[in-house]
Motif scaffolding. Structure first.
Motif, PDB file in Angstrom:
ATOM      1  N   THR A  21       0.833  -1.202   0.000  1.00  8.11           N
ATOM      2  CA  THR A  21       0.000   0.000   0.000  1.00  8.11           C
ATOM      3  C   THR A  21       0.866   1.250   0.000  1.00  8.11           C
ATOM      4  O   THR A  21       2.007   1.236   0.471  1.00  8.11           O
ATOM      5  N   GLN A  22       0.309   2.337  -0.503  1.00  8.71           N
ATOM      6  CA  GLN A  22       1.121   3.521  -0.790  1.00  8.71           C
ATOM      7  C   GLN A  22       1.609   4.241   0.464  1.00  8.71           C
ATOM      8  O   GLN A  22       0.981   4.201   1.515  1.00  8.71           O
ATOM      9  N   THR A  23       2.745   4.902   0.294  1.00 11.76           N
ATOM     10  CA  THR A  23       3.185   5.925   1.232  1.00 11.76           C
ATOM     11  C   THR A  23       3.861   7.015   0.411  1.00 11.76           C
ATOM     12  O   THR A  23       4.442   6.754  -0.637  1.00 11.76           O
ATOM     13  N   ASN A  24       3.744   8.248   0.863  1.00 12.54           N
ATOM     14  CA  ASN A  24       4.369   9.404   0.225  1.00 12.54           C
ATOM     15  C   ASN A  24       4.463  10.493   1.280  1.00 12.54           C
ATOM     16  O   ASN A  24       4.123  10.260   2.453  1.00 12.54           O
ATOM     17  N   ASP A  25       4.903  11.657   0.907  1.00 13.89           N
ATOM     18  CA  ASP A  25       5.082  12.723   1.894  1.00 13.89           C
ATOM     19  C   ASP A  25       3.766  13.090   2.569  1.00 13.89           C
ATOM     20  O   ASP A  25       3.728  13.361   3.775  1.00 13.89           O
ATOM     21  N   HIS A  26       2.681  13.107   1.776  1.00 15.38           N
ATOM     22  CA  HIS A  26       1.379  13.449   2.359  1.00 15.38           C
ATOM     23  C   HIS A  26       0.934  12.390   3.364  1.00 15.38           C
ATOM     24  O   HIS A  26       0.538  12.712   4.488  1.00 15.38           O
ATOM     25  N   VAL A  27       1.020  11.117   2.957  1.00 19.76           N
ATOM     26  CA  VAL A  27       0.640  10.031   3.872  1.00 19.76           C
ATOM     27  C   VAL A  27       1.531  10.051   5.103  1.00 19.76           C
ATOM     28  O   VAL A  27       1.051   9.930   6.241  1.00 19.76           O
ATOM     29  N   ALA A  28       2.844  10.223   4.911  1.00 22.63           N
ATOM     30  CA  ALA A  28       3.788  10.204   6.031  1.00 22.63           C
ATOM     31  C   ALA A  28       3.519  11.309   7.041  1.00 22.63           C
ATOM     32  O   ALA A  28       3.807  11.148   8.239  1.00 22.63           O
ATOM     33  N   SER A  29       2.949  12.418   6.571  1.00 22.37           N
ATOM     34  CA  SER A  29       2.684  13.544   7.485  1.00 22.37           C
ATOM     35  C   SER A  29       1.697  13.162   8.583  1.00 22.37           C
ATOM     36  O   SER A  29       1.658  13.798   9.642  1.00 22.37           O
ATOM     37  N   PHE A  30       0.923  12.094   8.358  1.00 25.93           N
ATOM     38  CA  PHE A  30      -0.057  11.667   9.355  1.00 25.93           C
ATOM     39  C   PHE A  30       0.591  10.865  10.487  1.00 25.93           C
ATOM     40  O   PHE A  30      -0.086  10.473  11.435  1.00 25.93           O
ATOM     41  N   GLY A  31       1.888  10.628  10.390  1.00 26.39           N
ATOM     42  CA  GLY A  31       2.612  10.015  11.501  1.00 26.39           C
ATOM     43  C   GLY A  31       3.291  11.027  12.390  1.00 26.39           C
ATOM     44  O   GLY A  31       4.012  10.654  13.328  1.00 26.39           O
ATOM     45  N   SER A  32       3.059  12.324  12.128  1.00 21.46           N
ATOM     46  CA  SER A  32       3.694  13.376  12.925  1.00 21.46           C
ATOM     47  C   SER A  32       3.106  13.426  14.322  1.00 21.46           C
ATOM     48  O   SER A  32       1.977  12.975  14.575  1.00 21.46           O
ATOM     49  N   MET A  33       3.858  14.000  15.228  1.00 21.71           N
ATOM     50  CA  MET A  33       3.395  14.127  16.611  1.00 21.71           C
ATOM     51  C   MET A  33       2.123  14.971  16.680  1.00 21.71           C
ATOM     52  O   MET A  33       1.230  14.698  17.489  1.00 21.71           O
ATOM     53  N   ASP A  34       2.026  15.987  15.824  1.00 20.58           N
ATOM     54  CA  ASP A  34       0.833  16.850  15.837  1.00 20.58           C
ATOM     55  C   ASP A  34      -0.421  16.053  15.502  1.00 20.58           C
ATOM     56  O   ASP A  34      -1.462  16.213  16.153  1.00 20.58           O
ATOM     57  N   VAL A  35      -0.348  15.198  14.492  1.00 20.15           N
ATOM     58  CA  VAL A  35      -1.515  14.410  14.098  1.00 20.15           C
ATOM     59  C   VAL A  35      -1.845  13.369  15.167  1.00 20.15           C
ATOM     60  O   VAL A  35      -3.020  13.156  15.500  1.00 20.15           O
ATOM     61  N   ILE A  36      -0.827  12.720  15.720  1.00 22.23           N
ATOM     62  CA  ILE A  36      -1.073  11.716  16.765  1.00 22.23           C
ATOM     63  C   ILE A  36      -1.745  12.366  17.974  1.00 22.23           C
ATOM     64  O   ILE A  36      -2.707  11.828  18.539  1.00 22.23           O
ATOM     65  N   ARG A  37      -1.250  13.537  18.359  1.00 16.62           N
ATOM     66  CA  ARG A  37      -1.876  14.254  19.483  1.00 16.62           C
ATOM     67  C   ARG A  37      -3.313  14.655  19.140  1.00 16.62           C
ATOM     68  O   ARG A  37      -4.209  14.573  19.988  1.00 16.62           O
ATOM     69  N   ARG A  38      -3.518  15.091  17.899  1.00 16.14           N
ATOM     70  CA  ARG A  38      -4.875  15.496  17.490  1.00 16.14           C
ATOM     71  C   ARG A  38      -5.829  14.312  17.570  1.00 16.14           C
ATOM     72  O   ARG A  38      -6.968  14.449  18.029  1.00 16.14           O
ATOM     73  N   ASN A  39      -5.364  13.145  17.119  1.00 17.37           N
ATOM     74  CA  ASN A  39      -6.212  11.950  17.205  1.00 17.37           C
ATOM     75  C   ASN A  39      -6.595  11.651  18.649  1.00 17.37           C
ATOM     76  O   ASN A  39      -7.755  11.341  18.961  1.00 17.37           O
ATOM     77  N   TRP A  40      -5.615  11.716  19.539  1.00 19.22           N
ATOM     78  CA  TRP A  40      -5.899  11.464  20.955  1.00 19.22           C
ATOM     79  C   TRP A  40      -6.796  12.549  21.539  1.00 19.22           C
ATOM     80  O   TRP A  40      -7.733  12.245  22.295  1.00 19.22           O
ATOM     81  N   ASP A  41      -6.522  13.806  21.212  1.00 18.17           N
ATOM     82  CA  ASP A  41      -7.341  14.899  21.755  1.00 18.17           C
ATOM     83  C   ASP A  41      -8.797  14.760  21.322  1.00 18.17           C
ATOM     84  O   ASP A  41      -9.719  14.989  22.117  1.00 18.17           O
ATOM     85  N   GLU A  42      -9.008  14.382  20.062  1.00 21.60           N
ATOM     86  CA  GLU A  42     -10.375  14.184  19.574  1.00 21.60           C
ATOM     87  C   GLU A  42     -11.041  13.044  20.332  1.00 21.60           C
ATOM     88  O   GLU A  42     -12.212  13.136  20.722  1.00 21.60           O
TER      89      GLU A  42
END
Length: 583
Positions: A180-201
């Motif tokens: 399955t694909q990975t690229n810069d856009h997909v990889a950005s969802f592994g950032s600390m900001d996104v992980i925190r956002r997922n938990w905060d939500e």
């Protein structure tokens, strides 16, 4: 591929709940389908927080509810059309020939509703259009109906899941993840900001259910754990991005979404299909593969099969070489359990869900949040707590109290024995001592399975409570010796009570067991399963006493032995026990 529709620009529709409910009532009639529906069961609906799934003997029609929960938005018909098409596009590679297309819902001039013909993605007509039958007002994903007995969930409960099968599933998931694909856009969802956002939500949506399905101290403990884990492992999260572990994943890899089907020809292996890939939110699908692996591991842990969870994890790592995944497993397992607890909690506020379904969802949410808390307790020096003693001495009650106090997983020989024999836990077995499913061979099989599951927990760093007689010195020694290999300390809590009190308890409990097996139609919660599965009876007591092998400190060197009288009230007994454990 269909053009994305953004919620910010979508027009929200008035009175959607009332219209949707009226439409559903019409769509479960045989004449609502675009094929001859003459035989088989009537169509019926399964409700989830996001969908209404209408099942016919051969096909499934999945409608998206006109709701906006933040993490998904199906609030307009244009959004529902778009996401129906996306669901077919994303799922077809993982489940070939199962997702057939999208069918419009048509409202006639008389106000009746029916399904139109099925269209492939990209050719689905726009809402508001007309055909000879009426106006297009909504959409449904159309699928072939697969047997529920083929799901990993059903196979597990039927006792038909082996480590070899989990190895095949691990190969399937590993192959998908590497392709399955990975690229810069997909990889950005592994950032600390996104992980925190997922938990905060998650925490924001969980907060509404404090005092209902999650306790305040549990909620706070989970927040504290997440904050500390992210702070301590920031470098590892960054390395996961660099090494391409952030991928376009499935997003909802539950036991119910894994199907094991016969091979299409004699030369091929059985087919493993992955259904219900998330289409509604790329933030939930673009993730670390560790999060996806943790989802299935968590589901197996919830089913009290840590041995199968460990088999899946081991083979996945062998297939991919992804060794750093193991460090993240408790964190993402905690996250996935919280998501499941939250989603189950959302059903409590859904007016289309029955009261019985809501009660079931509430218990599931409570158990899921407790499982999430358990993942925060991993240790290099876990505890193995064997709670034993002859029948009627209160060992199951003590084990359950310890589980409530410490939130450790609880495994019971009574439940495992019934599971291996493919019997319902509430089904009483009137056997003579040492006969039937209680003969020596069945007992050896039961304690072997208990040990396998206990060691799987300990290997991952989780303390575990075992509820069983533990009459055999060899059984106690074997479990304790293997536990020591994982750095665990073994405790054997031997519950004792006077003969006359024990016989009285056994008589009362057996009477209740027989009455309960006749009266109830609902399964017990995980916490109560152990005591409800026992077949101990007064006439068996003396025979079990005769076969009891007393604890010998000179031989059982790896066991700390605690003798616990259980005559006193529960609170007093537990206070004594906790004092002894802390010694």
């Amino acid at each position: 591929m269909p053009r994305p529709i953004h919620a910010a620009h979508a027009k929200h529709e008035p009175n959607t709940d009332q219209t949707f409910t009226r439409m559903l009532h019409a769509l479960i009639k045989r004449q609502a389908f675009p094929f001859a529906y003459e035989y088989g069961e009537d169509p019926y609906i399964i409700q989830t927080h996001a969908s209404a799934v209408i099942l016919t003997p051969s096909y499934v029609y999945k409608l998206k509810k006109p709701r906006n929960f933040g993490f998904f938005d199906y609030s307009t018909v244009a959004l529902r059309r778009h996401f129906c098409q996306m669901e077919v596009i994303l799922n077809d590679p993982l489940a070939p020939d199962i997702y057939l297309g999208v069918a419009p819902v048509i409202e006639s001039s008389s106000g009746s509703f029916s399904f139109g013909h099925t269209y492939p993605p990209g050719n689905v007509p726009l809402p508001g259009g007309f055909d000879e039958a009426g106006t297009l007002v909504d959409y449904a994903v159309v699928m072939r109906r697969l047997p529920e007995s083929a799901t990993l969930h059903a196979l597990l409960h039927a006792g038909n899941v082996s480590p070899d099968l989990m190895s095949e599933i691990a190969q399937t998931v590993a192959h998908f993840h590497t392709q399955t694909q990975t690229n810069d856009h997909v990889a950005s969802f592994g950032s600390m900001d996104v992980i925190r956002r997922n938990w905060d939500e998650n925490f924001q949506q969980m907060r509404h259910y404090i005092g209902h399905t999650i306790q305040k101290d549990t909620y706070t403990a989970l927040q504290r754990y997440v904050h500390q884990f992210l702070k301590q492992h920031e470098t590892l999260f960054q390395q996961r991005i660099i090494h391409d572990h952030i991928r376009d994943c499935h997003g909802d890899l539950r036991l119910q979404h894994v199907y094991v089907l016969p091979a299409l020809d004699s030369a091929a292996k059985q087919r493993i299909l992955l259904l219900d890939r998330i289409e509604f939110n790329e933030r939930l699908r673009y993730s670390d593969v560790a999060s996806e692996v943790a989802f299935l591991c968590m589901e197996l842990d919830f089913a009290q099969r840590p041995d199968l969870s460990q088999a899946f994890l081991t083979h996945y790592i062998e297939e991919t070489g992804d060794r750093s995944l193991a460090t993240l497993l408790p964190f993402y397992s905690c996250y996935r359990a919280c998501v499941r607890g939250k989603v189950a909690s959302l059903l409590l506020d859904d007016p289309e869900v029955t009261k019985a379904q809501q009660e079931q969802a509430k218990q599931e949410a409570i158990d899921m949040f407790m499982l999430a808390l358990r993942y925060t307790h991993a240790s290099q020096h876990p505890l193995l707590i064997m709670v034993g003693g002859v029948m009627g001495t209160g060992k199951s009650t003590i084990a359950r109290e310890l589980q409530r106090e410490y939130h450790y997983p609880l495994l019971s020989t009574d439940s495992i024995r019934k599971e291996l024999a493919r019997l319902q836990p509430l089904q009483p077995q009137i056997e003579q001592f040492g006969a039937g499913i209680y003969d020596p061979a069945w007992t050896r099989k039961t304690y072997a399975a208990l040990n396998d599951r206990a060691q799987a927990y300990l290997q991952q760093g989780y303390s575990v409570i075992l509820d069983g007689t533990f009459a055999s010195r060899a059984d106690r020694q074997k479990i304790a010796h293997e536990a020591a290999q994982h750095g665990a300390t073994a405790l054997f809590i031997e519950c004792v009570a006077p003969r006359e009190i024990t016989l009285q308890r056994l008589a009362q409990r057996w009477q209740t067991r027989v009455a309960t097996s006749v009266a109830t139609h609902e399964g017990p919660s995980i916490a109560d399963m152990a005591s409800m599965a026992s077949d101990g009876r007064p006439e068996l007591y003396d025979a079990q006493i005769a076969h009891w092998e007393a604890c010998d400190p000179g031989q059982e060197l790896e066991i700390r032995h605690i003798v616990l009288p259980t005559i006193a009230a529960s609170q007093e007994t537990m206070a004594t026990l906790q004092h002894d454990i802390l010694q």
